[in-house]
Design a protein around this motif. Sequence first.
Motif, short mmCIF file in Angstrom:
data_model
loop_
_atom_site.label_atom_id
_atom_site.label_comp_id
_atom_site.label_asym_id
_atom_site.label_seq_id
_atom_site.Cartn_x
_atom_site.Cartn_y
_atom_site.Cartn_z
N ALA A 128 0.82 -1.20 0.00
CA ALA A 128 0.00 0.00 0.00
C ALA A 128 0.86 1.26 0.00
CB ALA A 128 -0.93 0.00 1.21
N LEU A 129 1.92 1.27 0.82
CA LEU A 129 2.81 2.42 0.86
C LEU A 129 3.54 2.61 -0.47
CD1 LEU A 129 4.30 1.84 4.43
CD2 LEU A 129 2.84 3.74 3.74
N SER A 130 3.91 1.51 -1.10
CA SER A 130 4.58 1.60 -2.39
C SER A 130 3.64 2.11 -3.48
CB SER A 130 5.15 0.23 -2.77
OG SER A 130 5.92 0.30 -3.96
N LEU A 131 2.41 1.58 -3.50
CA LEU A 131 1.42 2.04 -4.49
C LEU A 131 1.07 3.51 -4.29
CD1 LEU A 131 -0.95 -1.05 -4.54
CD2 LEU A 131 0.31 -0.17 -6.51
N ALA A 132 1.06 3.95 -3.03
CA ALA A 132 0.72 5.34 -2.74
C ALA A 132 1.76 6.30 -3.30
CB ALA A 132 0.58 5.54 -1.23
N ALA A 133 2.97 5.81 -3.56
CA ALA A 133 4.02 6.65 -4.13
C ALA A 133 3.81 6.90 -5.63
CB ALA A 133 5.39 6.00 -3.90
N GLU A 134 2.90 6.15 -6.26
CA GLU A 134 2.60 6.37 -7.67
C GLU A 134 1.97 7.74 -7.87
OE1 GLU A 134 2.98 4.02 -10.48
OE2 GLU A 134 4.43 3.38 -8.97
N ARG A 135 2.28 8.40 -8.97
CA ARG A 135 1.79 9.75 -9.23
C ARG A 135 0.30 9.79 -9.52
NH1 ARG A 135 5.50 13.15 -7.12
NH2 ARG A 135 7.60 12.65 -7.83
N ASP A 136 -0.22 8.76 -10.17
CA ASP A 136 -1.60 8.81 -10.64
C ASP A 136 -2.51 7.83 -9.93
OD1 ASP A 136 -0.82 10.72 -12.61
OD2 ASP A 136 -0.04 9.09 -13.84
N THR A 137 -2.13 7.41 -8.74
CA THR A 137 -2.87 6.37 -8.04
C THR A 137 -3.20 6.79 -6.62
OG1 THR A 137 -1.85 4.60 -9.34
CG2 THR A 137 -2.78 3.98 -7.22
N GLU A 138 -4.42 6.50 -6.18
CA GLU A 138 -4.82 6.62 -4.79
C GLU A 138 -5.03 5.20 -4.25
OE1 GLU A 138 -5.26 9.54 -3.15
OE2 GLU A 138 -4.91 10.84 -4.89
N VAL A 139 -4.65 4.95 -3.02
CA VAL A 139 -4.74 3.61 -2.45
C VAL A 139 -5.66 3.61 -1.24
CG1 VAL A 139 -3.46 1.67 -1.48
CG2 VAL A 139 -2.38 3.12 -3.20
N LEU A 140 -6.58 2.67 -1.21
CA LEU A 140 -7.40 2.44 -0.03
C LEU A 140 -7.06 1.05 0.50
CD1 LEU A 140 -9.67 3.17 1.94
CD2 LEU A 140 -11.30 2.18 0.30
N LEU A 141 -6.40 1.01 1.65
CA LEU A 141 -6.04 -0.26 2.29
C LEU A 141 -7.18 -0.65 3.24
CD1 LEU A 141 -4.13 -2.58 3.01
CD2 LEU A 141 -2.95 -1.03 4.59
N VAL A 142 -7.82 -1.79 2.96
CA VAL A 142 -8.96 -2.25 3.75
C VAL A 142 -8.51 -3.40 4.64
CG1 VAL A 142 -11.29 -3.21 3.67
CG2 VAL A 142 -10.55 -1.59 1.91
N ASP A 143 -8.72 -3.24 5.95
CA ASP A 143 -8.41 -4.33 6.87
C ASP A 143 -9.61 -5.28 6.88
OD1 ASP A 143 -7.63 -6.04 8.85
OD2 ASP A 143 -6.95 -4.47 10.22
N ALA A 144 -9.49 -6.38 6.15
CA ALA A 144 -10.57 -7.36 6.07
C ALA A 144 -10.26 -8.63 6.86
CB ALA A 144 -10.83 -7.73 4.60
N ASP A 145 -9.24 -8.56 7.73
CA ASP A 145 -8.95 -9.67 8.64
C ASP A 145 -9.76 -9.42 9.91
OD1 ASP A 145 -7.98 -11.73 10.14
OD2 ASP A 145 -5.87 -11.33 9.72
N PHE A 146 -11.04 -9.76 9.86
CA PHE A 146 -11.97 -9.34 10.90
C PHE A 146 -11.68 -9.98 12.26
CE2 PHE A 146 -14.57 -9.39 6.87
CZ PHE A 146 -14.43 -8.02 6.63
N ALA A 147 -11.18 -11.20 12.27
CA ALA A 147 -10.91 -11.88 13.54
C ALA A 147 -9.70 -11.28 14.25
CB ALA A 147 -10.70 -13.37 13.30
#
Length: 321
Positions: free
Chosen positions: A150-169
Amino acid sequence: MTAPKPTREPSLLERAAKVYDFSAHVRAPVIPVWEPAPTVPQPVYDEATSASLAAIPAEFLASAHDDFDDGFPMPGEQVRVDRAMLAERGMIVPGAPVGSLAEEFRLVKRQLLATAARIEDGEHADKARMILVCSGRPGDGKTFCAINLALSLAAERDTEVLLVDADFAKPDVLAQLGLPDSPGLLDALADKTLDPEALVLHTDVPHLAILPAGARNNADTELLASGRTRTVIARLLAANPRRIILFDSPPALAASPASVLATLVGQVMMVVRADRTPDGELRQSVGLLDGCEHIQLLLNAVSFVPGGHRYGTYYGQETMK
Protein backbone atom coordinates in the motif's frame (compact mmCIF):
# COMPACT_ATOMS: atom_id res chain seq x y z
CA MET A 1 42.58 -18.23 -1.24
CA THR A 2 38.92 -17.59 -1.86
CA ALA A 3 36.45 -19.88 -0.11
CA PRO A 4 34.03 -21.68 -2.43
CA LYS A 5 30.58 -20.11 -2.66
CA PRO A 6 27.88 -22.08 -0.81
CA THR A 7 25.43 -23.94 -3.00
CA ARG A 8 21.98 -22.27 -2.92
CA GLU A 9 19.21 -24.51 -1.64
CA PRO A 10 16.11 -24.68 -3.90
CA SER A 11 13.35 -22.38 -2.65
CA LEU A 12 9.95 -23.61 -1.53
CA LEU A 13 8.36 -22.53 -4.80
CA GLU A 14 11.09 -24.13 -6.88
CA ARG A 15 10.47 -27.39 -5.05
CA ALA A 16 6.70 -26.96 -5.34
CA ALA A 17 6.95 -26.26 -9.07
CA LYS A 18 8.41 -29.73 -9.61
CA VAL A 19 5.35 -31.29 -8.01
CA TYR A 20 2.42 -28.96 -8.73
CA ASP A 21 1.42 -26.99 -11.79
CA PHE A 22 0.41 -23.46 -10.82
CA SER A 23 0.47 -22.15 -14.37
CA ALA A 24 -3.32 -21.94 -14.43
CA HIS A 25 -3.19 -19.46 -11.57
CA VAL A 26 0.10 -17.58 -11.67
CA ARG A 27 0.30 -14.79 -14.24
CA ALA A 28 3.60 -13.16 -13.21
CA PRO A 29 7.00 -14.17 -11.86
CA VAL A 30 7.29 -14.89 -8.16
CA ILE A 31 9.19 -12.03 -6.52
CA PRO A 32 11.01 -12.69 -3.24
CA VAL A 33 10.68 -10.12 -0.49
CA TRP A 34 12.95 -9.86 2.51
CA GLU A 35 11.18 -9.37 5.83
CA PRO A 36 13.09 -8.56 9.02
CA ALA A 37 12.83 -10.68 12.13
CA PRO A 38 9.82 -9.95 14.39
CA THR A 39 10.36 -7.03 16.71
CA VAL A 40 10.29 -7.23 20.48
CA PRO A 41 7.49 -5.45 22.36
CA GLN A 42 9.73 -2.59 23.53
CA PRO A 43 10.95 -0.17 20.81
CA VAL A 44 14.50 -0.86 19.72
CA TYR A 45 16.21 1.67 17.44
CA ASP A 46 19.43 0.67 15.74
CA GLU A 47 21.67 2.79 13.53
CA ALA A 48 19.74 1.89 10.38
CA THR A 49 16.45 2.96 11.98
CA SER A 50 17.95 6.23 13.19
CA ALA A 51 19.36 6.93 9.73
CA SER A 52 15.98 6.31 8.12
CA LEU A 53 14.22 8.63 10.54
CA ALA A 54 16.89 11.33 10.24
CA ALA A 55 16.18 11.60 6.53
CA ILE A 56 12.49 12.41 7.08
CA PRO A 57 11.34 16.00 7.69
CA ALA A 58 10.51 16.39 11.39
CA GLU A 59 6.98 17.57 10.73
CA PHE A 60 6.16 14.21 9.10
CA LEU A 61 7.22 12.16 12.11
CA ALA A 62 4.72 10.95 14.67
CA SER A 63 5.90 9.59 17.98
CA ALA A 64 4.61 7.56 20.87
CA HIS A 65 4.03 10.85 22.75
CA ASP A 66 1.63 12.29 20.18
CA ASP A 67 -1.87 12.32 21.60
CA PHE A 68 -4.98 11.54 19.62
CA ASP A 69 -8.28 13.10 20.65
CA ASP A 70 -10.55 10.84 22.65
CA GLY A 71 -13.01 8.89 20.53
CA PHE A 72 -13.00 8.08 16.83
CA PRO A 73 -11.59 10.42 14.17
CA MET A 74 -14.13 12.87 12.76
CA PRO A 75 -15.27 12.41 9.11
CA GLY A 76 -12.73 14.03 6.81
CA GLU A 77 -10.17 14.36 9.61
CA GLN A 78 -6.62 13.45 8.61
CA VAL A 79 -4.90 10.84 10.77
CA ARG A 80 -1.16 10.64 11.25
CA VAL A 81 0.82 7.51 10.39
CA ASP A 82 3.61 6.83 12.88
CA ARG A 83 6.80 6.82 10.79
CA ALA A 84 8.93 5.91 13.80
CA MET A 85 6.83 2.79 14.30
CA LEU A 86 7.19 1.84 10.64
CA ALA A 87 10.97 2.21 10.84
CA GLU A 88 11.12 0.22 14.07
CA ARG A 89 9.23 -2.65 12.44
CA GLY A 90 11.38 -2.68 9.31
CA MET A 91 8.71 -1.35 6.94
CA ILE A 92 8.89 1.20 4.15
CA VAL A 93 8.97 4.71 5.64
CA PRO A 94 7.34 7.44 3.51
CA GLY A 95 9.81 10.24 2.88
CA ALA A 96 12.91 8.16 3.70
CA PRO A 97 15.57 7.30 1.10
CA VAL A 98 14.76 4.31 -1.10
CA GLY A 99 16.23 1.12 0.31
CA SER A 100 16.26 -2.54 -0.70
CA LEU A 101 12.79 -3.30 0.71
CA ALA A 102 11.23 -0.34 -1.09
CA GLU A 103 12.85 -1.50 -4.32
CA GLU A 104 11.53 -5.04 -3.85
CA PHE A 105 7.98 -3.72 -3.52
CA ARG A 106 8.49 -1.52 -6.56
CA LEU A 107 8.95 -4.74 -8.53
CA VAL A 108 5.93 -6.33 -6.89
CA LYS A 109 3.60 -3.42 -7.65
CA ARG A 110 4.77 -3.17 -11.28
CA GLN A 111 3.62 -6.76 -11.83
CA LEU A 112 0.29 -6.12 -10.11
CA LEU A 113 -0.35 -2.89 -12.02
CA ALA A 114 0.48 -4.59 -15.32
CA THR A 115 -2.01 -7.37 -14.54
CA ALA A 116 -4.62 -4.78 -13.52
CA ALA A 117 -4.24 -3.08 -16.90
CA ARG A 118 -4.89 -6.39 -18.68
CA ILE A 119 -7.95 -7.06 -16.53
CA GLU A 120 -9.30 -3.61 -17.30
CA ASP A 121 -9.19 -4.43 -21.01
CA GLY A 122 -11.14 -7.67 -20.44
CA GLU A 123 -14.67 -8.56 -19.52
CA HIS A 124 -14.16 -8.04 -15.76
CA ALA A 125 -13.02 -4.43 -15.90
CA ASP A 126 -14.93 -3.61 -12.71
CA LYS A 127 -12.51 -5.83 -10.74
CA ALA A 128 -9.31 -4.36 -12.15
CA ARG A 129 -8.83 -1.91 -9.27
CA MET A 130 -9.14 -4.47 -6.47
CA ILE A 131 -6.35 -6.67 -5.08
CA LEU A 132 -6.53 -9.22 -2.27
CA VAL A 133 -3.44 -9.91 -0.13
CA CYS A 134 -3.73 -13.32 1.50
CA SER A 135 -1.72 -16.20 2.94
CA GLY A 136 -2.33 -19.83 3.81
CA ARG A 137 -1.70 -19.74 7.53
CA PRO A 138 -1.19 -16.99 10.15
CA GLY A 139 2.37 -15.75 10.56
CA ASP A 140 3.32 -15.75 6.88
CA GLY A 141 3.62 -11.95 6.79
CA LYS A 142 0.53 -10.98 4.78
CA THR A 143 -0.20 -7.80 6.78
CA PHE A 144 3.47 -6.79 6.56
CA CYS A 145 3.30 -7.23 2.79
CA ALA A 146 -0.12 -5.55 2.48
CA ILE A 147 1.04 -2.41 4.31
CA ASN A 148 4.30 -2.17 2.38
CA LEU A 149 2.50 -2.72 -0.91
CA ALA A 150 0.00 0.00 0.00
CA LEU A 151 2.81 2.42 0.86
CA SER A 152 4.58 1.60 -2.39
CA LEU A 153 1.42 2.04 -4.49
CA ALA A 154 0.72 5.34 -2.74
CA ALA A 155 4.02 6.65 -4.13
CA GLU A 156 2.60 6.37 -7.67
CA ARG A 157 1.79 9.75 -9.23
CA ASP A 158 -1.60 8.81 -10.64
CA THR A 159 -2.87 6.37 -8.04
CA GLU A 160 -4.82 6.62 -4.79
CA VAL A 161 -4.74 3.61 -2.45
CA LEU A 162 -7.40 2.44 -0.03
CA LEU A 163 -6.04 -0.26 2.29
CA VAL A 164 -8.96 -2.25 3.75
CA ASP A 165 -8.41 -4.33 6.87
CA ALA A 166 -10.57 -7.36 6.07
CA ASP A 167 -8.95 -9.67 8.64
CA PHE A 168 -11.97 -9.34 10.90
CA ALA A 169 -10.91 -11.88 13.54
CA LYS A 170 -7.46 -10.33 14.06
CA PRO A 171 -7.35 -6.84 12.52
CA ASP A 172 -3.87 -5.35 12.80
CA VAL A 173 -3.50 -2.65 10.14
CA LEU A 174 -4.37 0.28 12.43
CA ALA A 175 -2.02 -0.94 15.16
CA GLN A 176 0.86 -1.41 12.71
CA LEU A 177 0.44 2.17 11.47
CA GLY A 178 -0.02 3.68 14.91
CA LEU A 179 -3.60 4.78 14.17
CA PRO A 180 -6.56 4.96 16.58
CA ASP A 181 -9.48 2.53 16.51
CA SER A 182 -12.36 3.47 14.26
CA PRO A 183 -15.54 2.01 12.70
CA GLY A 184 -15.05 0.31 9.36
CA LEU A 185 -16.08 -2.26 6.79
CA LEU A 186 -18.15 -4.60 8.98
CA ASP A 187 -20.12 -1.64 10.34
CA ALA A 188 -20.95 -0.52 6.80
CA LEU A 189 -21.98 -4.05 5.80
CA ALA A 190 -24.22 -4.50 8.86
CA ASP A 191 -25.88 -1.07 8.70
CA LYS A 192 -27.29 0.00 5.33
CA THR A 193 -27.71 3.58 6.53
CA LEU A 194 -23.93 4.03 6.89
CA ASP A 195 -21.98 5.58 4.03
CA PRO A 196 -18.77 3.50 3.75
CA GLU A 197 -16.88 6.45 2.31
CA ALA A 198 -17.54 8.37 5.54
CA LEU A 199 -15.66 5.65 7.45
CA VAL A 200 -12.48 5.96 5.35
CA LEU A 201 -9.50 7.36 7.28
CA HIS A 202 -7.43 9.78 5.21
CA THR A 203 -3.80 9.67 6.32
CA ASP A 204 -0.99 12.21 6.18
CA VAL A 205 0.78 9.90 3.70
CA PRO A 206 -0.11 11.33 0.29
CA HIS A 207 -2.51 9.09 -1.70
CA LEU A 208 -3.03 6.62 1.19
CA ALA A 209 -6.34 6.01 2.97
CA ILE A 210 -7.43 3.23 5.35
CA LEU A 211 -10.76 1.50 5.90
CA PRO A 212 -10.64 -0.32 9.28
CA ALA A 213 -12.19 -3.73 9.87
CA GLY A 214 -14.92 -2.34 12.13
CA ALA A 215 -16.80 -3.89 15.04
CA ARG A 216 -16.40 -7.65 15.18
CA ASN A 217 -19.42 -9.61 13.97
CA ASN A 218 -20.01 -13.36 14.17
CA ALA A 219 -21.67 -13.24 10.76
CA ASP A 220 -18.69 -11.70 8.95
CA THR A 221 -18.61 -14.30 6.14
CA GLU A 222 -22.36 -14.04 5.58
CA LEU A 223 -22.15 -10.24 5.47
CA LEU A 224 -19.37 -10.43 2.88
CA ALA A 225 -21.41 -12.85 0.77
CA SER A 226 -24.45 -10.53 0.78
CA GLY A 227 -25.45 -8.11 -1.94
CA ARG A 228 -24.60 -5.23 0.40
CA THR A 229 -20.88 -5.93 -0.12
CA ARG A 230 -21.04 -5.15 -3.83
CA THR A 231 -22.93 -1.95 -3.07
CA VAL A 232 -20.26 -0.89 -0.55
CA ILE A 233 -17.42 -1.71 -2.94
CA ALA A 234 -19.12 0.15 -5.79
CA ARG A 235 -19.43 3.21 -3.55
CA LEU A 236 -15.76 3.09 -2.57
CA LEU A 237 -14.64 2.74 -6.19
CA ALA A 238 -16.94 5.50 -7.45
CA ALA A 239 -15.75 7.90 -4.74
CA ASN A 240 -12.34 8.12 -6.41
CA PRO A 241 -11.76 6.97 -10.01
CA ARG A 242 -8.00 6.76 -9.38
CA ARG A 243 -8.42 4.52 -6.33
CA ILE A 244 -6.99 1.01 -5.99
CA ILE A 245 -8.57 -1.02 -3.18
CA LEU A 246 -6.16 -3.35 -1.39
CA PHE A 247 -7.73 -5.91 0.96
CA ASP A 248 -5.70 -7.43 3.81
CA SER A 249 -7.51 -10.76 4.07
CA PRO A 250 -7.53 -13.38 6.81
CA PRO A 251 -5.46 -16.52 6.06
CA ALA A 252 -7.25 -18.77 3.57
CA LEU A 253 -6.84 -21.93 5.66
CA ALA A 254 -7.82 -20.25 8.93
CA ALA A 255 -10.95 -18.23 8.07
CA SER A 256 -13.66 -18.44 5.42
CA PRO A 257 -13.89 -14.71 4.43
CA ALA A 258 -10.77 -15.08 2.26
CA SER A 259 -12.50 -17.33 -0.27
CA VAL A 260 -15.48 -14.95 -0.47
CA LEU A 261 -13.25 -11.91 -1.00
CA ALA A 262 -11.38 -13.75 -3.77
CA THR A 263 -14.56 -13.81 -5.88
CA LEU A 264 -14.84 -10.01 -5.69
CA VAL A 265 -11.33 -8.90 -6.68
CA GLY A 266 -9.38 -8.84 -9.91
CA GLN A 267 -6.26 -10.51 -8.54
CA VAL A 268 -4.88 -12.20 -5.44
CA MET A 269 -1.36 -11.80 -4.09
CA MET A 270 -0.72 -15.00 -2.15
CA VAL A 271 2.05 -14.54 0.43
CA VAL A 272 4.19 -17.65 0.93
CA ARG A 273 6.76 -17.69 3.71
CA ALA A 274 10.08 -19.06 2.56
CA ASP A 275 11.01 -22.52 3.88
CA ARG A 276 7.99 -22.62 6.17
CA THR A 277 4.79 -22.97 4.13
CA PRO A 278 4.31 -26.69 3.33
CA ASP A 279 3.67 -27.61 -0.29
CA GLY A 280 0.31 -29.19 0.55
CA GLU A 281 -0.94 -26.04 2.30
CA LEU A 282 0.15 -23.93 -0.64
CA ARG A 283 -1.83 -26.07 -3.06
CA GLN A 284 -4.88 -26.13 -0.76
CA SER A 285 -4.80 -22.35 -0.30
CA VAL A 286 -4.65 -21.72 -4.04
CA GLY A 287 -7.64 -24.04 -4.44
CA LEU A 288 -9.68 -22.06 -1.90
CA LEU A 289 -8.92 -18.81 -3.70
CA ASP A 290 -9.71 -20.04 -7.21
CA GLY A 291 -12.76 -17.77 -7.37
CA CYS A 292 -10.21 -15.26 -8.66
CA GLU A 293 -8.64 -15.96 -12.05
CA HIS A 294 -5.35 -14.16 -11.38
CA ILE A 295 -3.41 -15.54 -8.41
CA GLN A 296 0.21 -14.47 -8.00
CA LEU A 297 2.65 -15.86 -5.44
CA LEU A 298 4.91 -13.64 -3.34
CA LEU A 299 7.81 -15.40 -1.59
CA ASN A 300 8.27 -13.63 1.73
CA ALA A 301 11.06 -13.61 4.34
CA VAL A 302 13.84 -14.66 1.93
CA SER A 303 17.19 -14.65 3.69
CA PHE A 304 19.05 -11.47 2.81
CA VAL A 305 22.73 -11.92 2.01
CA PRO A 306 24.84 -8.73 2.06
CA GLY A 307 26.80 -8.45 -1.14
CA GLY A 308 24.28 -10.51 -3.09
CA HIS A 309 22.99 -9.64 -6.54
CA ARG A 310 19.84 -7.92 -5.29
CA TYR A 311 19.78 -4.40 -3.87
CA GLY A 312 22.06 -4.57 -0.83
CA THR A 313 25.27 -3.03 -2.17
CA TYR A 314 23.51 -0.70 -4.59
CA TYR A 315 21.65 1.04 -1.77
CA GLY A 316 24.68 1.74 0.39
CA GLN A 317 25.17 -1.48 2.34
CA GLU A 318 28.79 -2.50 2.43
CA THR A 319 29.87 -5.82 0.97
CA MET A 320 31.27 -8.25 3.52
CA LYS A 321 34.74 -9.53 2.71
